[in-house]
Design a protein around this motif. Structure first.
Motif, mmCIF file in Angstrom:
data_model
loop_
_atom_site.group_PDB
_atom_site.id
_atom_site.type_symbol
_atom_site.label_atom_id
_atom_site.label_comp_id
_atom_site.label_asym_id
_atom_site.label_seq_id
_atom_site.Cartn_x
_atom_site.Cartn_y
_atom_site.Cartn_z
ATOM 1 N N VAL A 1 65.553 -5.264 -80.396
ATOM 2 C CA VAL A 1 65.451 -4.257 -79.346
ATOM 3 C C VAL A 1 66.131 -2.980 -79.834
ATOM 4 O O VAL A 1 67.193 -3.026 -80.453
ATOM 5 N N MET A 2 65.469 -1.856 -79.579
ATOM 6 C CA MET A 2 66.047 -0.593 -79.994
ATOM 7 C C MET A 2 67.238 -0.232 -79.111
ATOM 8 O O MET A 2 67.186 -0.358 -77.879
ATOM 9 N N VAL A 3 68.304 0.205 -79.748
ATOM 10 C CA VAL A 3 69.511 0.556 -79.010
ATOM 11 C C VAL A 3 70.290 1.585 -79.827
ATOM 12 O O VAL A 3 70.273 1.563 -81.062
ATOM 13 N N SER A 4 70.945 2.471 -79.145
ATOM 14 C CA SER A 4 71.740 3.484 -79.844
ATOM 15 C C SER A 4 73.081 2.905 -80.265
ATOM 16 O O SER A 4 73.613 1.990 -79.630
ATOM 17 N N GLY A 5 73.608 3.474 -81.337
ATOM 18 C CA GLY A 5 74.942 3.078 -81.755
ATOM 19 C C GLY A 5 75.970 3.375 -80.682
ATOM 20 O O GLY A 5 76.945 2.641 -80.506
ATOM 21 N N ARG A 6 75.735 4.429 -79.919
ATOM 22 C CA ARG A 6 76.651 4.783 -78.838
ATOM 23 C C ARG A 6 76.735 3.670 -77.800
ATOM 24 O O ARG A 6 77.820 3.350 -77.293
ATOM 25 N N THR A 7 75.596 3.046 -77.494
ATOM 26 C CA THR A 7 75.590 1.959 -76.516
ATOM 27 C C THR A 7 76.298 0.727 -77.070
ATOM 28 O O THR A 7 77.064 0.064 -76.358
ATOM 29 N N LEU A 8 76.054 0.391 -78.329
ATOM 30 C CA LEU A 8 76.736 -0.763 -78.924
ATOM 31 C C LEU A 8 78.250 -0.574 -78.887
ATOM 32 O O LEU A 8 78.995 -1.503 -78.567
ATOM 33 N N THR B 1 76.525 -4.971 -88.096
ATOM 34 C CA THR B 1 75.593 -4.727 -89.186
ATOM 35 C C THR B 1 75.628 -5.912 -90.151
ATOM 36 O O THR B 1 76.541 -6.734 -90.111
ATOM 37 N N ALA B 2 74.629 -5.978 -91.028
ATOM 38 C CA ALA B 2 74.529 -7.118 -91.942
ATOM 39 C C ALA B 2 75.740 -7.217 -92.858
ATOM 40 O O ALA B 2 76.175 -8.324 -93.212
ATOM 41 N N ASP B 3 76.313 -6.090 -93.244
ATOM 42 C CA ASP B 3 77.466 -6.121 -94.148
ATOM 43 C C ASP B 3 78.793 -5.934 -93.422
ATOM 44 O O ASP B 3 79.845 -5.821 -94.052
ATOM 45 N N GLY B 4 78.767 -5.895 -92.090
ATOM 46 C CA GLY B 4 79.994 -5.769 -91.322
ATOM 47 C C GLY B 4 80.552 -4.369 -91.238
ATOM 48 O O GLY B 4 81.674 -4.183 -90.744
ATOM 49 N N SER B 5 79.787 -3.391 -91.696
ATOM 50 C CA SER B 5 80.265 -2.009 -91.610
ATOM 51 C C SER B 5 80.191 -1.513 -90.171
ATOM 52 O O SER B 5 79.467 -2.060 -89.336
ATOM 53 N N ALA B 6 80.933 -0.466 -89.881
ATOM 54 C CA ALA B 6 81.042 0.030 -88.513
ATOM 55 C C ALA B 6 79.734 0.646 -88.026
ATOM 56 O O ALA B 6 79.003 1.288 -88.793
ATOM 57 N N ILE B 7 79.451 0.433 -86.757
ATOM 58 C CA ILE B 7 78.301 1.053 -86.114
ATOM 59 C C ILE B 7 78.541 2.556 -85.995
ATOM 60 O O ILE B 7 79.640 3.005 -85.668
ATOM 61 N N ASP B 8 77.505 3.334 -86.272
ATOM 62 C CA ASP B 8 77.569 4.791 -86.172
ATOM 63 C C ASP B 8 77.040 5.209 -84.793
ATOM 64 O O ASP B 8 75.883 4.933 -84.455
ATOM 65 N N ALA B 9 77.853 5.878 -84.019
ATOM 66 C CA ALA B 9 77.456 6.264 -82.662
ATOM 67 C C ALA B 9 76.253 7.192 -82.654
ATOM 68 O O ALA B 9 75.526 7.270 -81.659
ATOM 69 N N ASN B 10 76.004 7.888 -83.737
ATOM 70 C CA ASN B 10 74.934 8.880 -83.793
ATOM 71 C C ASN B 10 73.627 8.335 -84.362
ATOM 72 O O ASN B 10 72.676 9.098 -84.555
ATOM 73 N N ARG B 11 73.566 7.036 -84.631
ATOM 74 C CA ARG B 11 72.344 6.457 -85.195
ATOM 75 C C ARG B 11 71.676 5.523 -84.193
ATOM 76 O O ARG B 11 72.309 5.018 -83.274
ATOM 77 N N MET B 12 70.389 5.290 -84.407
ATOM 78 C CA MET B 12 69.644 4.291 -83.656
ATOM 79 C C MET B 12 69.590 3.008 -84.481
ATOM 80 O O MET B 12 69.554 3.044 -85.719
#
Length: 280
Positions: free
Chosen positions: A226-233, A162-173
């Protein structure tokens, strides 16, 4: 010491590609454990005994010896160090894809022992992959792509991109922007209108903000993402590639990420793969 007199013996290696040279020789592109990618002149190799000529093939673990330390070394010895891997059809095309990635992305004379090890494992996995389970093959491909980029120190932290380095949320797009390696939390319904609105405004003003992930570093070229889920990242970050939906999203995402480093020139191995798919 004269660079041309430097002798290297019995180095683990794989042949990535070779071309015919004059009447009886090869020019060989090899991936070696100790020296990375190098080019070798194999003098009179085509006139050697059939058993030796058979060693000049990709996907075969070898021990190479050479003299010289310049752009084009001279091969002095070639020995097998293991059984050749049996690759056919789609797996063969994937093997050539690995070779092309190494040829295109690795500079010469840059030792990459970790990448070399990952490459050897990836080839072995191709030879034993369950062709009945397409996801198994996709997992092998994505794993090596990620390991290669990581070995070259160009793989972003996909768990905190993310732009601020915060953790990716698995439940978000997210909309992941490859050129800027930034994932922006996204609303599927509003995302298209929002991105287009920002880009039109910046083009009209002629004052693109380099911090805007939807614009590349030149301030003009759009990075639509490209659209991707947080779960995939997160799965890519941890190499947990055992879910069909994750693998499909990962295939699209990794193609875009690799394009940043490969440029627009098409991969020849991908054309081979497409030919095999059409044949089937």
């Amino acid at each position: 010491m004269n660079e041309d007199s430097v002798s290297t013996t019995l180095q683990p290696a794989y042949i990535l590609h070779y071309t015919l040279w004059r009447e009886s020789s090869f020019i060989v592109d090899a991936f070696t454990l100790s020296h990375g990618r190098i080019s070798l002149m194999a003098k009179s190799a085509r006139a050697s005994k059939a058993r030796t000529r058979a060693l000049y093939q990709p996907f075969r673990p070898l021990l190479l010896s050479w003299v010289g330390g310049s752009e084009l070394r001279t091969l002095t010895g070639i020995e097998e160090s293991g059984a050749p891997l049996s690759l056919a059809d789609t797996e063969l095309a994937c093997g050539y894809y690995f070779n092309e990635l190494v040829l295109r992305l690795l500079g010469k004379d840059q030792p990459q022992p970790a990448v070399f090890a990952h490459y050897a494992v990836a080839l072995a996995n191709l030879a034993t992959v369950d062709t009945v389970q397409p996801g198994d093959l996709q997992a092998v491909l994505r794993t090596f792509e990620l390991q290669l980029l990581d070995g070259l120190s160009v793989l972003p932290d996909l768990a905190r991109c993310t732009a601020d380095g915060s953790a990716i949320d698995a439940n978000r797009m997210y909309r992941y922007h490859p050129a800027n390696a930034i994932a922006v939390a996204s609303n599927r319904l509003a995302e298209g209108q929002l991105s287009l609105g920002i880009q039109k405004q910046k083009t009209r003003m002629g004052d693109a903000d380099h911090r805007d992930p939807s614009v590349q570093a030149d301030g003009v070229t759009p990075d639509e993402g490209v659209m991707v889920s947080g779960r995939t990242l997160l799965a890519l970050s941890s190499l947990t590639l055992d879910d069909a939906q994750v693998l499909e999203e990962a295939r699209i995402l990794m193609r875009r990420i690799l394009r940043v480093h490969l440029g627009d020139r098409p991969l020849k191995s991908r054309e081979l793969f497409d030919t095999l798919v059409r044949r089937d």
